[in-house]
Write an enzyme that holds these catalytic residues in place. Structure first.
Site, PDB file in Angstrom:
ATOM      1  N   ASP A  94      32.879  46.632  39.484  1.00  0.00           N
ATOM      2  CA  ASP A  94      32.821  45.235  40.276  1.00  0.00           C
ATOM      3  C   ASP A  94      31.634  44.079  39.370  1.00  0.00           C
ATOM      4  OD1 ASP A  94      33.165  44.023  42.845  1.00  0.00           O
ATOM      5  OD2 ASP A  94      30.949  43.908  42.735  1.00  0.00           O
ATOM      6  N   GLU A 135      36.666  44.079  36.841  1.00  0.00           N
ATOM      7  CA  GLU A 135      36.975  42.873  37.748  1.00  0.00           C
ATOM      8  C   GLU A 135      36.054  41.822  36.879  1.00  0.00           C
ATOM      9  OE1 GLU A 135      36.106  40.810  41.989  1.00  0.00           O
ATOM     10  OE2 GLU A 135      34.695  42.041  41.120  1.00  0.00           O
TER      11      GLU A 135
END
Length: 784
Positions: free
Chosen positions: A405, A458
């Site tokens: 993330d 990401e």
């Protein structure tokens, strides 16, 4: 008759040393407590504040230690006495028989300490944390924690009424590791570390390496030992033989706490594999399962990096869920959050009274967007903590992929910061070179240790080489970050922006769907329609579409058909597979009732759900849709410039040159006789039409095969005039021995994909076989 009282030792510790011991600020309590040879004999000291008496149970009988006012019991035994004994500690209302933990050698070895100091302990969780074990025939639990700035560390828990006075830990040297073996403690014990800081405070902190925690809002760590026996050996063996780059991957992203609210890990193990097989997804991606204090963070503010959240069960329960998914042929990806951590007092923030896991410079420590702290990637022990954590989830829980993330927030020192709020690197740049080195080390270590695992970034910027190998230099001479895949945020933003426009305006924004092919092979991509796109006022996927309800659903279906045929792996967040109209609510979960028989529009939602299952089935059965995702040879535009028509047409190819044609008509009019070029003659079958009535469409398309004519068109030797339904995507495939049209089939049909097609193992222990019911939603499992 009372036991004889041993004489006081002439080597009684000084008042200063006793004071440090009682205050929890002694770096080596084992040098004071336990049994030690001294002039005139062997001194035994036991610290038990609140006790009225302490007896030594020895091989030669029971002896009483002399009591001091400070709770320090002491006595002198004759020289040559063998220091093997038990204690009977007498309190006002009860006695406790226990072994003395201060007579044991350290449970953390020199090699472990060396690797920790070097930042190279790839299985850090085996050295630090809490571990039930037997030492010299005595069962107990070994505790170890890294706290280099602490003046002292004590163990507190439910076993000592959260008073650590009698349980000081010892420092194992300059590396900052503190250790204690406590006989008699075992699994299920709740504990924390009480840390004496240099500025005079006492902090109670959860164990950063705890493998189990209390369920929030409680915050204690829990002693854990796994007893799970895995049944997925075949899955792991085959996983390591297949390249994810050249395999089908369609991912169902979900929040485990709200997919079916109230289900535990073991109940999910019954419901989830059956649902994923029903819809033919190859993988499931869980939002972070690591322990987190605030449920509203969805797991993205982690406090327990080594513990699956106790909200849904134990670590072994989570292993049971992963095992069930593997035996159903489903890969498991988990979101991993090394970018930041919350400021909660019980967790990592200023862990030993000073910045430790976070940088000392607040301009680098504070994350401006989320009110959290960033990790100090330049500190070897912190980098080791995170690298080992990535390995931990792959090795201990058999995770198949880590989706990392917020990578962009790690890579740039000025991320979300204004001038004056950040400091440049040593070369004057904005790149966080320590974070780059950490990500490279993490990826290289995971790929070396865990065959078949994929890491996914990401990353929302144009950073060069996110998915380039770490040892493969790019234009700037630097190696890549080493990720396996990257979320294609550009494609996601552009495509959603295009589909949100009224069709009459789309011709002026045609490039928003073609631009992705300009950079499609610069990285290895996943096409994500994730949770981030259906929260915070952004609306659900179908709600982004223009027009009335029929047009919204038609756009939704056409979009999914376009997405599944575009180069890149697929990811869809829960609820979007049946076109729920509301944003995701982490407390309520998906709107499953939209599929109930008594819901007026249930057939509409079931149609979209049926389409997703069919997209996944055809996608896996047709290698042109995935085999050359990362190779320009796998894609060719037929017409990228039909802006006035709102039509996009292209070919996908596999390594054998077999082709599939995809045509999307994104205007609300049926087009007849619309000619496209084809690479081969013969019959071409419409293997997918998103306008079919079974998907909720109008059925305006043609279901019969098209005979390609020898009319050159769009650079192809053959062509055909198609009927294109309004707001639809059509896939065509040649009929023939080289790539047959495969009809829909049930779950028990013959399966061939090396990862997706693993049948359920009927002899896999006590794993519940997932249901094969054909209902629209899994039934809840009763608890009891």
């Amino acid at each position: 008759m009372d036991p004889p009282v041993l004489q006081l030792s002439p080597a009684r510790p000084s008042a200063e040393e006793t004071g440090r011991l009682l205050a929890g600020r002694h770096h080596d309590p084992h040098s004071v407590l336990g049994a030690h040879p001294v002039r005139g004999g062997v001194v035994v000291r036991v610290l038990r504040p609140g006790a009225e008496r302490v007896l030594l149970e020895t091989e030669v009988g029971t002896l009483a230690l002399a009591a001091g006012a400070d709770g320090l019991f002491t006595g002198l035994l004759p020289s040559g006495w063998e220091p093997r004994y038990r204690l009977t500690v007498g309190y006002r209302d009860h006695d406790r028989v226990e072994h003395d933990g201060y007579r044991f050698a350290p449970t953390v070895g020199e090699l472990d300490l060396h690797l920790i100091r070097e930042g190279r302990h790839e299985q850090l969780w085996q050295a630090l944390g809490s571990h039930p074990r037997t030492v010299d025939g005595v069962a107990g639990t070994a505790f170890a924690v890294w706290a280099p700035n602490a003046e002292g560390v004590r163990l507190v828990g439910d076993f000592n009424y959260w008073d650590g006075t009698g349980f000081p830990m010892r420092s194992l040297g300059a590396g900052g590791v503190w250790e204690l073996f406590v006989p008699g403690l075992g699994e299920g014990t709740r504990y924390k570390y009480e840390i004496a800081t240099r500025d005079g405070r006492l902090l109670q902190k959860a164990d950063p390496l705890a493998r189990r925690t209390e369920a929030p809002p409680a915050t204690a760590s829990v002693v854990h030992a796994s007893h799970y026996t895995w049944g997925d050996a075949r899955w792991l063996a085959r996983r390591g033989e297949v390249s994810y780059l050249n395999a089908a991957m369609s991912v169902y992203e979900l929040h485990p706490g709200s997919w079916r609210p109230g289900l535990s890990y073991r109940q999910l193990a019954v419901e989830l594999p059956a649902y994923l097989r029903e819809l033919n997804f190859t993988h499931v991606e869980f939002l972070p399962v690591m322990e987190h204090p605030f449920g509203g963070s969805w797991g993205y503010q982690v406090s327990g990096f080594y513990a699956p959240t106790a909200r849904l069960g134990t670590p072994d329960d989570f292993k049971f869920l992963i095992d069930a998914l593997h035996q159903a042929g489903i890969g498991v990806i988990v979101d991993w959050v090394p970018a930041h951590f919350p400021k909660d007092d019980f967790a990592l923030a200023r862990f030993d009274g000073a910045p430790l896991y976070e940088p000392a410079d607040p301009r680098r420590a504070e994350h401006p967007d989320w009110g959290t702290l960033e990790f100090d990637y330049g500190r070897t022990e912190v980098r080791n903590f995170l690298v080992a954590n990535a390995v931990y989830w792959c090795e201990e829980f058999h995770i198949d992929g880590l989706r990392v993330d917020a990578v962009a927030s790690m890579l740039y020192l000025d991320y979300s910061r204004q001038d004056g709020q950040w400091t440049p690197n040593q070369y004057g740049g904005r790149e966080n070179l320590d974070a780059v080195a950490f990500l490279q080390e993490m990826n290289a270590t995971v790929y070396r240790r865990c065959p078949g695992v994929v890491t996914i970034a990401e990353e929302s910027t144009a950073w060069d080489g996110v998915t380039r190998p770490t040892d493969s230099p790019g234009r700037d001479g630097a190696g890549g970050l080493g990720f396996g895949l990257k979320w294609n945020m550009g494609w996601m933003h552009d495509s959603l922006r295009y589909f949100s426009r009224e069709p009459v305006h789309r011709q002026y924004h045609h490039h928003e769907l073609t631009f992705s092919m300009v950079y499609a092979y610069s990285e290895h991509y996943v096409l994500p329609i994730s949770h981030d796109e259906v929260v915070h006022g952004k609306g659900a996927l179908v709600a982004k579409m223009p027009g009335d309800w029929w047009q919204q659903r038609a756009n939704h279906r056409a979009y999914l058909g376009f997405m599944w045929s575009h180069p890149g792996k697929q990811l869809l967040f829960m609820g979007q597979e049946f076109a729920q109209g509301a944003e995701w609510d982490h407390e309520q979960g998906p709107q499953w009732w939209l599929l109930d028989d008594d819901w007026p529009a249930a057939a509409d939602h079931r149609g979209v759900q049926r389409l997703v299952g069919e997209l996944n089935r055809i996608y896996q059965d047709y290698p042109p849709l995935w085999q050359l995702d990362s190779d320009p040879a796998g894609f060719r535009w037929l017409d990228a410039d039909a802006a006035r028509d709102n039509v996009y047409s292209y070919l996908r190819r596999d390594t054998a040159g077999r082709a599939l044609a995809s045509v999307s008509n994104l205007c609300p009019e049926v087009r007849t006789g619309y000619r496209i070029g084809l690479p081969a003659g013969g019959w071409w079958h419409p293997v997918l039409d998103t306008d079919e009535p079974r998907f909720g469409g109008a059925g305006a398309g043609r279901r019969e095969p098209y005979l390609a004519e020898e009319v050159p068109w769009q650079g192809q030797p053959f062509s055909v005039g198609l009927t294109l339904p309004a707001l639809s995507t059509l896939w065509l495939c040649p009929q023939g021995p080289e790539l047959p049209v495969i009809p829909a089939r049930g779950l028990d049909a013959a399966e061939t994909d090396p990862l997706r097609r693993e049948p359920l193992d009927a002899e896999a222990g006590d794993l519940a076989r997932p249901s094969t019911r054909r209902d629209h939603v899994p039934a809840a499992v009763e608890t009891g």
